[in-house]
Design an enzyme around this catalytic site. Structure first.
Site, short mmCIF file in Angstrom:
data_model
loop_
_atom_site.label_atom_id
_atom_site.label_comp_id
_atom_site.label_asym_id
_atom_site.label_seq_id
_atom_site.Cartn_x
_atom_site.Cartn_y
_atom_site.Cartn_z
N SER A 29 0.82 -1.31 0.06
CA SER A 29 -0.21 -0.04 0.12
C SER A 29 0.99 1.32 -0.04
O SER A 29 1.89 1.26 -0.50
CB SER A 29 -0.97 -0.17 1.15
N ASP B 295 -7.89 -4.96 -6.96
CA ASP B 295 -7.50 -3.84 -6.00
C ASP B 295 -7.79 -2.59 -7.12
O ASP B 295 -7.04 -2.41 -7.94
CB ASP B 295 -5.99 -4.13 -6.11
N HIS C 116 -8.00 -4.22 -2.34
CA HIS C 116 -6.47 -3.87 -1.98
C HIS C 116 -6.09 -4.36 -0.82
O HIS C 116 -4.73 -4.97 -0.81
CB HIS C 116 -6.92 -2.45 -1.53
#
EC number: 2.3.1.31
Length: 395
Positions: free
Chosen positions: A145, A314, A347
């Site tokens: 991330s 994602d 995600h």
């Protein structure tokens, strides 16, 4: 030498922030394994902590505690029997590294007087910590991330100090949709009557605004398919007593609402609203190509191995961003590979599907990026526990 976790706070001295401001910076960190072994730096995500594996102290809960426990430890992909693992809390956060809630020179919290923070500041603070620990060269830097942005920033900023990187579920920059949603999240916090000018310490905190901001974040971390699978339009078993919404009379309280409400409330118990604003801004403003003509130029001096992992479901950091990063690395002298992993989760797959992440990371560390090829790698590693089956992780 014990391979358990050791925790400490290192004072790295006067620290000048990229966007202005300077202060005496403490960096809280956890380390695992033998410091004599090659060092792997793990970079946490937006509201994560230095407690990458194992239980965390009181006040650090949810997925801020042991958020990659399935990947870091003896015999695990990032094997603490072979590597010295370090994870540092980033400046601006609220888990021990100096941030808005920390006490300033006047004895009061910095609050809104804390300097603006960038991902580059995170990288430079980690480099200063490595200096304090006597670590000149990192065997690898790994993260997901915005922690993945932190990873590629290491390759950009300190190419001579890194041998391998694994940038997971990340992008060279956010797109307009994510910037817009993060703007709405910030507005929710700053519009809370308790926020005032950000100097709310010692009084009521802007929990309602922070909770709304976190609900927006949770929706961003799941794919449409996974939300349908987990919640669809099912009705929750229990309706909250304090549901203050006159339009809801006669209508159901749905599972998805219950889920978001519960997790938002838990989040306000462990995180600081100012920290959320500062870290979210650092995420929004990161651009790999900043100060360069292109992404490739930013990474041109990196000669090590690079593994980029993306997930098909994602939409927050889609595979196209991974392609861009991998292309930039491939234009340089090092070895690079981009693996796109089939997953409907969204995600947060990088946190909740360690069986997908662990094998390629292990291969990178043991044999290099060029050895990371296909999903067949999964068959060579033990089964992984699926983590966080009940609560949505905090990316």
């Amino acid at each position: 030498m014990s391979h358990g976790r050791r925790e400490d706070v290192a004072n790295v001295g006067s620290f000048a922030f990229e966007r202005g401001g300077e202060l005496d910076l403490d960096v809280a960190y956890a380390e695992y394994g033998d410091p004599a072994d090659p060092t792997v730096l793990v970079c946490h995500a937006l509201t994560g902590s230095q407690y990458v594996a194992g239980p965390a102290p009181e006040g650090v809960s949810g997925q801020a505690a042991g958020w990659w426990d399935a990947l870091v430890g003896p015999g695990k992909p990032i094997d603490t029997r072979a590597y010295h693992v370090v994870c540092a809390n980033v400046p601006g956060s609220c888990y021990g590294t100096t941030g808005p809630a920390s006490e300033g020179p006047d004895g009061e919290p910095y609050g809104p007087d804390f300097p603006s923070v960038t991902v580059g500041d995170w990288t430079r603070s980690q480099a200063r910590l490595c200096d304090e620990l006597g670590v000149d060269t990192l065997y690898a830097v790994v993260g997901g991330s915005v922690g993945g942005m932190n990873v590629i920033d290491w390759a950009k900023r300190y190419p001579e100090r890194v041998e391998r990187i694994a940038a997971i579920a990340t992008s060279p920059r956010l797109d307009a949709q994510c910037l817009g949603l993060n703007t709405a999240a910030r507005r929710a916090i700053t519009s809370d009557p308790n926020y005032g000018d950000g100097d709310y310490y010692g009084g009521p905190e802007p929990d309602e605004g922070l909770a709304v901001a976190r609900r927006i974040g949770h929706v961003m971390y799941l794919s449409k398919a996974s939300m349908t699978d987990r919640f669809d339009r099912r009705v929750a078993e229990r309706r909250p007593d304090d549901l203050d919404d006159p339009s809801a009379r006669g209508f159901p309280y749905r599972d998805v609402a219950s889920y978001l409400d519960y997790n938002a409330e838990r989040f306000t118990e462990r995180f600081d609203a100012n920290s959320y604003l500062y870290l979210l801004r650092a995420l929004d403003e990161y651009d790999l190509a900043a100060d360069y003509n292109s992404d490739a130029a930013a990474l041109a001096d990196y000669e090590g191995d690079a593994l980029v992992l993306s997930f098909t479901g994602d939409w927050h950091f889609p595979p196209e961003g991974g392609d861009t990063i991998a292309d930039a690395f491939e234009s340089g002298p090092g070895a690079a590979v981009h693996r796109v992993i089939e997953s409907d989760y969204g995600h947060d797959a990088f946190l909740v599907e360690p069986d997908r992440v662990g094998p390629p990371v292990r291969t990178l560390l043991e044999r290099g990026a060029s050895a990371v090829t296909t999903e067949a790698d999964r068959q060579t590693t033990p089964d992984y526990p699926r983590v966080c089956t009940g609560l949505l992780p905090d990316a």
